[in-house]
Design a protein around this motif. Structure first.
Motif, PDB file in Angstrom:
ATOM      1  N   ALA B  55      28.140 -16.857 -30.804  1.00  7.90           N
ATOM      2  CA  ALA B  55      27.386 -17.506 -29.411  1.00  7.90           C
ATOM      3  C   ALA B  55      26.705 -16.910 -28.018  1.00  7.90           C
ATOM      4  O   ALA B  55      25.880 -16.597 -28.216  1.00  7.90           O
ATOM      5  N   VAL B  56      27.613 -15.751 -28.107  1.00  4.50           N
ATOM      6  CA  VAL B  56      27.574 -14.967 -27.113  1.00  4.50           C
ATOM      7  C   VAL B  56      26.792 -13.925 -27.863  1.00  4.50           C
ATOM      8  O   VAL B  56      26.020 -13.671 -26.655  1.00  4.50           O
ATOM      9  N   GLU B  57      26.769 -13.369 -28.835  1.00  4.41           N
ATOM     10  CA  GLU B  57      26.109 -11.987 -28.961  1.00  4.41           C
ATOM     11  C   GLU B  57      24.390 -13.127 -29.076  1.00  4.41           C
ATOM     12  O   GLU B  57      23.024 -12.301 -28.848  1.00  4.41           O
ATOM     13  N   MET B  58      24.214 -14.162 -29.331  1.00  6.46           N
ATOM     14  CA  MET B  58      23.399 -15.156 -29.696  1.00  6.46           C
ATOM     15  C   MET B  58      22.543 -15.549 -28.468  1.00  6.46           C
ATOM     16  O   MET B  58      21.241 -15.259 -28.104  1.00  6.46           O
ATOM     17  N   ALA B  59      23.399 -16.148 -27.272  1.00  6.79           N
ATOM     18  CA  ALA B  59      22.891 -16.094 -26.137  1.00  6.79           C
ATOM     19  C   ALA B  59      22.146 -14.699 -25.220  1.00  6.79           C
ATOM     20  O   ALA B  59      21.113 -14.650 -25.260  1.00  6.79           O
ATOM     21  N   ILE B  60      22.478 -13.471 -26.247  1.00  9.82           N
ATOM     22  CA  ILE B  60      22.277 -12.439 -25.357  1.00  9.82           C
ATOM     23  C   ILE B  60      21.020 -11.687 -25.918  1.00  9.82           C
ATOM     24  O   ILE B  60      20.112 -11.146 -25.884  1.00  9.82           O
ATOM     25  N   LYS B  61      20.853 -12.137 -27.454  1.00  7.83           N
ATOM     26  CA  LYS B  61      20.162 -12.121 -27.987  1.00  7.83           C
ATOM     27  C   LYS B  61      18.348 -13.306 -27.597  1.00  7.83           C
ATOM     28  O   LYS B  61      17.406 -12.455 -26.835  1.00  7.83           O
ATOM     29  N   PHE B  62      18.512 -13.937 -26.782  1.00  5.15           N
ATOM     30  CA  PHE B  62      18.090 -14.579 -26.118  1.00  5.15           C
ATOM     31  C   PHE B  62      16.686 -13.914 -24.704  1.00  5.15           C
ATOM     32  O   PHE B  62      16.408 -14.137 -24.682  1.00  5.15           O
ATOM     33  N   GLY B  63      18.758 -13.377 -24.352  1.00  5.62           N
ATOM     34  CA  GLY B  63      18.167 -13.211 -22.619  1.00  5.62           C
ATOM     35  C   GLY B  63      17.270 -11.783 -23.181  1.00  5.62           C
ATOM     36  O   GLY B  63      16.301 -11.740 -22.272  1.00  5.62           O
ATOM     37  N   LEU B  64      17.669 -11.071 -23.872  1.00  6.13           N
ATOM     38  CA  LEU B  64      17.172  -9.768 -24.252  1.00  6.13           C
ATOM     39  C   LEU B  64      15.274 -10.368 -24.675  1.00  6.13           C
ATOM     40  O   LEU B  64      14.407  -9.577 -24.212  1.00  6.13           O
ATOM     41  N   ALA B  65      15.040 -11.115 -25.670  1.00  5.03           N
ATOM     42  CA  ALA B  65      13.807 -11.444 -26.079  1.00  5.03           C
ATOM     43  C   ALA B  65      13.124 -11.783 -25.032  1.00  5.03           C
ATOM     44  O   ALA B  65      11.516 -12.028 -24.972  1.00  5.03           O
ATOM     45  N   VAL B  66      13.344 -12.517 -23.426  1.00  2.00           N
ATOM     46  CA  VAL B  66      12.599 -13.297 -22.746  1.00  2.00           C
ATOM     47  C   VAL B  66      12.866 -12.596 -21.372  1.00  2.00           C
ATOM     48  O   VAL B  66      12.696 -12.452 -20.430  1.00  2.00           O
ATOM     49  N   HIS B  67      12.699 -10.956 -21.763  1.00  2.00           N
ATOM     50  CA  HIS B  67      12.956  -9.978 -21.172  1.00  2.00           C
ATOM     51  C   HIS B  67      14.267 -10.068 -19.276  1.00  2.00           C
ATOM     52  O   HIS B  67      13.802  -9.694 -18.202  1.00  2.00           O
ATOM     53  N   ALA B  68      14.993 -10.393 -19.731  1.00  2.00           N
ATOM     54  CA  ALA B  68      16.185 -11.500 -18.880  1.00  2.00           C
ATOM     55  C   ALA B  68      17.352 -10.318 -17.754  1.00  2.00           C
ATOM     56  O   ALA B  68      17.423  -9.383 -18.985  1.00  2.00           O
ATOM     57  N   GLN B 289      22.879  -2.881 -25.712  1.00  2.00           N
ATOM     58  CA  GLN B 289      21.720  -1.415 -26.114  1.00  2.00           C
ATOM     59  C   GLN B 289      21.522  -2.027 -27.991  1.00  2.00           C
ATOM     60  O   GLN B 289      20.788  -2.252 -28.651  1.00  2.00           O
ATOM     61  N   HIS B 290      23.084  -2.664 -28.522  1.00  2.00           N
ATOM     62  CA  HIS B 290      23.021  -2.674 -30.034  1.00  2.00           C
ATOM     63  C   HIS B 290      22.448  -3.745 -30.620  1.00  2.00           C
ATOM     64  O   HIS B 290      21.854  -3.595 -31.160  1.00  2.00           O
ATOM     65  N   LEU B 291      23.039  -4.561 -29.561  1.00  2.00           N
ATOM     66  CA  LEU B 291      21.702  -5.705 -30.261  1.00  2.00           C
ATOM     67  C   LEU B 291      20.352  -6.212 -29.952  1.00  2.00           C
ATOM     68  O   LEU B 291      19.391  -6.616 -30.655  1.00  2.00           O
ATOM     69  N   LYS B 292      20.510  -5.004 -28.549  1.00  2.00           N
ATOM     70  CA  LYS B 292      18.647  -4.556 -28.219  1.00  2.00           C
ATOM     71  C   LYS B 292      18.266  -4.023 -29.723  1.00  2.00           C
ATOM     72  O   LYS B 292      16.616  -4.800 -30.314  1.00  2.00           O
ATOM     73  N   GLU B 293      18.604  -3.431 -29.952  1.00  2.00           N
ATOM     74  CA  GLU B 293      17.636  -2.660 -31.546  1.00  2.00           C
ATOM     75  C   GLU B 293      17.999  -3.210 -32.527  1.00  2.00           C
ATOM     76  O   GLU B 293      17.115  -3.046 -33.569  1.00  2.00           O
ATOM     77  N   THR B 294      18.525  -4.477 -33.401  1.00  2.00           N
ATOM     78  CA  THR B 294      18.707  -5.674 -33.727  1.00  2.00           C
ATOM     79  C   THR B 294      17.563  -6.227 -33.639  1.00  2.00           C
ATOM     80  O   THR B 294      17.418  -7.252 -34.646  1.00  2.00           O
ATOM     81  N   LEU B 295      17.096  -6.630 -32.824  1.00  2.00           N
ATOM     82  CA  LEU B 295      16.165  -7.586 -31.890  1.00  2.00           C
ATOM     83  C   LEU B 295      14.540  -7.826 -33.224  1.00  2.00           C
ATOM     84  O   LEU B 295      14.046  -6.135 -33.430  1.00  2.00           O
ATOM     85  N   PRO B 296      14.766  -8.838 -34.046  1.00  2.00           N
ATOM     86  CA  PRO B 296      13.067  -8.403 -34.791  1.00  2.00           C
ATOM     87  C   PRO B 296      12.018  -8.150 -34.310  1.00  2.00           C
ATOM     88  O   PRO B 296      12.048  -8.828 -32.219  1.00  2.00           O
ATOM     89  N   GLU B 297      10.611  -7.830 -34.843  1.00  2.00           N
ATOM     90  CA  GLU B 297       9.171  -8.470 -33.737  1.00  2.00           C
ATOM     91  C   GLU B 297       9.227  -9.480 -33.560  1.00  2.00           C
ATOM     92  O   GLU B 297       9.162 -11.102 -34.379  1.00  2.00           O
ATOM     93  N   LEU B 298       9.592  -9.553 -32.301  1.00  2.00           N
ATOM     94  CA  LEU B 298       8.632 -11.193 -31.418  1.00  2.00           C
ATOM     95  C   LEU B 298       7.526 -11.737 -31.162  1.00  2.00           C
ATOM     96  O   LEU B 298       6.711 -10.915 -31.767  1.00  2.00           O
ATOM     97  N   PRO B 299       7.152 -12.882 -31.162  1.00  2.00           N
ATOM     98  CA  PRO B 299       6.145 -13.591 -31.177  1.00  2.00           C
ATOM     99  C   PRO B 299       5.673 -13.118 -29.791  1.00  2.00           C
ATOM    100  O   PRO B 299       3.824 -12.582 -30.375  1.00  2.00           O
ATOM    101  N   GLU B 300       5.465 -12.767 -29.146  1.00  2.00           N
ATOM    102  CA  GLU B 300       4.790 -12.070 -28.084  1.00  2.00           C
ATOM    103  C   GLU B 300       3.885 -10.545 -28.614  1.00  2.00           C
ATOM    104  O   GLU B 300       3.500 -10.652 -28.665  1.00  2.00           O
ATOM    105  N   GLN B 301       4.272  -9.825 -29.353  1.00  2.00           N
ATOM    106  CA  GLN B 301       4.481  -8.239 -29.934  1.00  2.00           C
ATOM    107  C   GLN B 301       3.821  -8.481 -30.938  1.00  2.00           C
ATOM    108  O   GLN B 301       2.749  -7.884 -31.709  1.00  2.00           O
TER     109      GLN B 301
END
Lengths: 95, 482
Positions: B55-68, B289-301
């Protein structure tokens, strides 16, 4: 800071506690005296101090995301006064 | 008076974990009542919640995806209120120190423009159970399977000015959480729920009007309808000399109206305080940082790549990046066919239309990207014309063959470009319609353009749609001149 009877009953209502009319005086005094202690603490300068979220100087350990629990409904529902079709029954709540 | 609406959304996203946020109970949908609610979920005395790392990991991934901003530390608090489907008497949530801080989202609008919506914060919390008010001898039934299900509540700033923008924002959130795989985004099952804060003010005024919160808007269509209805209600109220009262309103999709919920005098007195059962969560930079590297290509990109590298229009790029599955389907067709524009036309056109018609999602499409690409190849090398391509597509969809080539062969759809063969067909058509040929030759030159259509149609029909249309037009013009 002191609280009056109205404050007391509002707080009691929020906590779903019923307070006998004759106990009102005793509770207002007791709560007021706790609040005086808080007032004293408020006077301490705390600029730049991070609010304490927990008295222990430790951080949260995390759990691996896996299902470890099995269905305990039968055991747990033995504690409930009323159940039906697997649901806990409670006095009707109307929105 | 010109009015401006101001809208902020609170979106609750159910996270796609296996187990609950603080216990090892399953969160699978549709189980028998109370079979997935253990002692922690029931709030029994003496139990201790332990936070789910996913749950923590998923919340952070969302945060990273919205430049938070992702703060180093976050704290769980108790939100206190009484309701039978909340067995502990409080909801474990976050308030002062949420897991995701200030961020933003750039959302594509229908006109091809981009709107930036700031995200105030996002926090983790647990869901409550479900109350069933059907008749249980005058009592209410409670199912606590949902209690403790992990939710991410995403709170926007009031940056939207129309119902359409609010829907576009909600769709963008839906796209991000499904791209990230942190939620199934299923609105019908309640995986994505939305409350809208709506107010109106005279255009140009800085100060915000009094807002109402609309609850229970759980489909994209209802969000738009409910907000539009509420905006209209507030404007009419003010123009009639009334005043908007701050309140919570419930949207009724059957009547298409909002109505006030019971006024809740103490409802906002939740008396938050840090949960003594849960320690502060600390996150280190390396983990983030590790989670940032696992992000897929997002809609914006994806949108950016589609317009800049593939040369698609902003509109097509927006449509194709709206869901991860659709974007991946499209990418695969481009990869195999080598023609992005043709692929975009077919995916947003014929394929999407067919999906809509049958009310299914791209994942269920009976035509695989490989099959569509095979069809496009035959269009590219002129083996078939556009009309035949649609027939081949319909046949692929119906499962009448595995490959486009197979169907083209079986149905004899190969385009005839051989002038000799086309000429023979034209001669037959002209011989069979002497009266029309007479009329054509007697007509004024400017009227002939329309009349030629009849002959083209006859020739195409006679060739079963396989004649090359350009060749038919050219040869017909010549032959009709006589």
């Amino acid at each position: 800071m002191t609280i009056n009877a109205e404050d007391l009953h509002k707080v009691a209502h929020l906590a779903r506690l019923s307070i006998e009319p004759e106990a009102t005086e005793r509770y207002t005094q007791a709560l007021s005296s706790i609040l005086s202690l808080v007032d004293e603490m408020q006077a301490v300068p705390t600029d730049g101090v991070q609010p304490m979220a927990h008295p222990m100087d430790a951080t949260q350990r995390l759990r691996i995301d896996e299902v470890t629990e099995t269905n305990q409904r039968e055991t747990l529902q033995r504690l409930a006064p009323a159940t039906e079709k697997g649901l806990y029954l409670v006095p009707r709540v109307v929105e | 008076m010109q009015w401006e609406a101001v809208i902020g959304l609170e979106v609750h996203v159910q996270l796609a974990t296996q187990s609950k946020i603080f216990s090892g109970s399953s969160i699978a949908f549709g189980a028998e009542p109370n079979t997935q609610a253990n002692v922690i979920d029931l709030g029994m005395p003496g139990v201790l919640p332990v936070l789910n790392e996913k749950a923590v990991e998923m919340a952070i991934k969302f945060g990273l995806a919205v430049h938070a901003e992702i703060p180093e530390r976050s704290v769980f608090e108790r939100k206190n209120y009484f309701y039978p489907d909340l067995p502990k008497g409080y909801q474990t949530s976050q308030m002062a120190e949420p897991i995701v801080g200030l961020g933003y989202l750039d959302i594509p609008l229908e006109d091809g423009g981009i709107k930036r919506v700031r995200i105030h914060h996002a926090h983790l919390e647990e869901d409550a159970g479900k109350s069933l008010h059907e008749d249980f001898h005058g009592m209410t039934g409670v199912d606590l399977n949902r209690a403790g299900t992990p939710l991410l509540e995403i709170v926007s700033e009031p940056d939207m000015n129309s119902a359409r923008e609010a829907v576009a924002y909600l769709k963008a959130i839906h796209a991000i959480v499904t791209y990230l795989g942190i939620s199934d985004g299923n609105m019908a099952e309640g995986s994505l729920r939305c409350d809208a804060n709506v107010s109106v003010r005279p255009k140009g005024q800085e100060k915000l009007g009094t807002r109402c919160e609309i609850k229970n808007v759980n489909s994209f269509r209802f969000v738009e309808k409910a907000i539009n209805h509420e905006i209209q209600r507030q404007i009419e109220l003010i123009e009639d000399g009334g005043r908007v009262i701050q309140q919570t309103r419930l949207y009724d999709p059957d009547l298409d109206e909002t109505r006030a919920m019971r006024s809740k005098e103490e409802a906002n007195d939740y008396r938050y305080f840090p949960c003594p059962d849960l320690l502060p969560v600390e996150l280190d930079e390396a983990y983030i940082q590790h989670l940032k590297e696992t992000l897929p290509e997002l809609p914006e990109q994806k949108r950016q790549r589609f317009t800049e590298q593939l040369g698609l229009s902003a509109y097509d790029a927006g449509v194709l990046s709206s869901s991860r599955a659709l974007a991946e389907y499209f990418d695969r067709v481009v990869e195999l066919s080598g023609d992005a524009k043709l692929a975009a036309n077919w995916v947003t056109g014929e394929l999407s239309a067919q999906l809509n018609r049958e009310g299914i999602e791209i994942e269920q499409a009976p035509v695989a990207p490989e099959q569509l690409a095979g069809l496009l190849k035959r269009l590219q090398d002129d083996t078939i014309n556009g009309k035949a391509a649609k027939q081949v597509f319909a046949a692929l969809w119906a499962g009448e063959g595995h490959t486009a080539d197979e169907i083209i062969e079986a149905k004899g759809l190969k385009q005839v470009t051989d002038t000799g063969a086309i000429e023979a067909v034209i001669d037959e058509v002209l011989a069979a319609n002497p009266a029309q040929v007479e009329q054509y030759r007697a007509a004024e030159p400017e009227k002939r353009g329309k009349m030629v259509g009849f002959f083209v149609g006859q020739v195409m029909k006679a060739s079963k749609g396989t004649a090359n249309p350009q060749a038919v037009n050219q040869l017909l013009a010549k032959k009709l001149e006589g």
